[in-house]
Design a protein around this motif. Structure first.
Motif, short mmCIF file in Angstrom:
data_model
loop_
_atom_site.label_atom_id
_atom_site.label_comp_id
_atom_site.label_asym_id
_atom_site.label_seq_id
_atom_site.Cartn_x
_atom_site.Cartn_y
_atom_site.Cartn_z
N LEU A 1 55.32 28.15 50.33
CA LEU A 1 56.58 27.86 49.65
C LEU A 1 56.35 27.17 48.31
N LEU A 2 55.35 26.29 48.25
CA LEU A 2 55.07 25.54 47.03
C LEU A 2 54.07 26.27 46.12
N HIS A 3 53.58 27.44 46.57
CA HIS A 3 52.63 28.23 45.79
C HIS A 3 51.39 27.40 45.41
N LEU A 4 50.88 26.67 46.40
CA LEU A 4 49.69 25.85 46.16
C LEU A 4 48.48 26.76 45.93
N PRO A 5 47.56 26.35 45.07
CA PRO A 5 46.44 27.22 44.70
C PRO A 5 45.41 27.36 45.82
N THR A 6 44.67 28.44 45.77
CA THR A 6 43.55 28.63 46.69
C THR A 6 42.48 27.60 46.36
N PRO A 7 41.94 26.91 47.35
CA PRO A 7 40.94 25.87 47.08
C PRO A 7 39.71 26.42 46.36
N THR A 8 39.27 25.68 45.38
CA THR A 8 38.04 25.97 44.64
C THR A 8 37.16 24.73 44.67
N PRO A 9 35.88 24.85 44.36
CA PRO A 9 35.02 23.65 44.33
C PRO A 9 35.58 22.56 43.43
N LEU A 10 36.08 22.92 42.26
CA LEU A 10 36.62 21.92 41.34
C LEU A 10 37.83 21.22 41.95
N LEU A 11 38.75 21.97 42.55
CA LEU A 11 39.95 21.38 43.13
C LEU A 11 39.62 20.45 44.28
N VAL A 12 38.80 20.90 45.22
CA VAL A 12 38.49 20.11 46.42
C VAL A 12 37.75 18.84 46.06
N HIS A 13 36.72 18.93 45.24
CA HIS A 13 35.92 17.74 44.91
C HIS A 13 36.71 16.77 44.03
N THR A 14 37.57 17.29 43.17
CA THR A 14 38.39 16.41 42.34
C THR A 14 39.37 15.62 43.19
N ILE A 15 40.05 16.30 44.13
CA ILE A 15 40.99 15.61 45.02
C ILE A 15 40.25 14.54 45.83
N PHE A 16 39.08 14.88 46.32
CA PHE A 16 38.31 13.94 47.15
C PHE A 16 38.05 12.63 46.41
N TRP A 17 37.46 12.71 45.22
CA TRP A 17 37.07 11.50 44.50
C TRP A 17 38.26 10.76 43.92
N VAL A 18 39.20 11.49 43.34
CA VAL A 18 40.38 10.84 42.76
C VAL A 18 41.20 10.16 43.85
N LEU A 19 41.33 10.80 45.00
CA LEU A 19 42.13 10.23 46.09
C LEU A 19 41.51 8.95 46.61
#
Length: 290
Positions: free
Chosen positions: A58-76
């Motif tokens: 519904l929110l059209h969230l993007p398919t996970p990529t290495p950049l997306l996953v690792h960025t969320i991990f460290w920023v979070l």
């Protein structure tokens, strides 16, 4: 309606909000490195295996990529630790909720969906609305009361709806099935093996689980003291679950803390007082009478 609104917004000490906020955000940071570090493996998972949850579609969230996953991990991790200090509660709170929400969508879009994170997600969504709060502040806040109440409701729904799911998909025969026996065979501990050897004990345990989950909403009608005893029972239930079949409900346990008078737990103040006494400083009421 007035009584319902008053119950939903029952005022609580701001110190309780501050303590619960610190607990929740510290748990989020710890969760990424202790309980869900495996989510980072999805950074290298082929995109065609990604089947987003309904909310992700519904929110059209993007398919996970290495950049997306690792960025969320460290920023979070960084933002959750910052939010645990209580600073910028709305800005940091909403940001942490959005990032952790996406972290959960990534985690649960490749197969099994865990049901132990509903209360935690509701807490993350509600805490930014509670405003500023200091540890030990006794002044009461209705906005904070609402944040805790909706978290409590979500935590109890986790139990009640789990029982409903058992009846919906397994029928009443669930209580006499071999669900616990199969769980013990798959991931049981030595303690579970001892319990499994007692005739009919697993069946009685399944009946008890069903009764416990269906009656969990009763906690809202108990006096504060009895409510604390029921929360203690909830925690002991999950300790027993982990000790027998190694299933952890850590996020749910963090949400359950919304029932507790956390403002009474002040480790920083206790540590400061202990160090002052070690140095020879005493408080006014501790001075000797000559």
């Amino acid at each position: 309606m007035n009584r319902i609104a008053a119950w939903l917004t029952e005022a609580v000490p701001r110190g309780r909000i501050a303590a619960f906020r610190t607990l929740v955000y510290l748990f989020v940071a710890g969760d990424l490195v202790i309980f869900t570090p495996w989510v980072r493996n999805h950074a290298s998972t082929p995109g065609d295996l990604y089947q987003p949850l309904l909310v992700g579609r519904l929110l059209h969230l993007p398919t996970p990529t290495p950049l997306l996953v690792h960025t969320i991990f460290w920023v979070l991790i960084v933002l959750a630790l910052a939010a645990a200090t209580g600073r910028a509660p709305r800005l940091l709170g909403w940001t942490v909720f959005a990032l952790y929400f996406e972290w959960m969508v990534i985690a649960m879009s490749y197969g099994k969906v865990d049901h132990d994170r509903v209360g935690l997600l509701v807490a993350l969504a509600a805490l930014p609305t509670a405003g500023r709060a200091r540890h030990g502040d006794p002044t009461r806040t209705q906005a904070g009361g609402w944040a805790l109440r909706v978290t409590q409701i979500a935590a109890i729904c986790t139990y009640f709806l789990a029982a409903w799911a058992k009846v919906r998909f397994g029928g009443l025969d669930w209580v006499t099935s071999s669900v616990l026996a199969r769980a013990i065979i798959r991931r049981g501990t030595d303690l579970a093996d001892l319990i499994a050897g007692v005739p009919y004990l697993l069946i009685l345990a399944q009946i008890g689980i069903m009764v416990f989950e269906l009656s969990s909403p009763a906690i809202f009608f108990l006096t504060p003291r009895r409510r604390n005893w029921m929360v203690a029972f909830f925690y002991s239930f999950h300790v027993a679950t982990f000790a027998t079949i190694t299933i952890s409900f850590a996020p749910h346990l963090a949400a359950l803390a919304s029932f507790l008078s956390l403002e009474k737990i002040r480790p920083v103040a206790w540590t400061r007082g202990f160090l002052n006494r070690r140095r020879g400083h005493v408080r006014g009421h501790e001075r000797p009478v000559v």
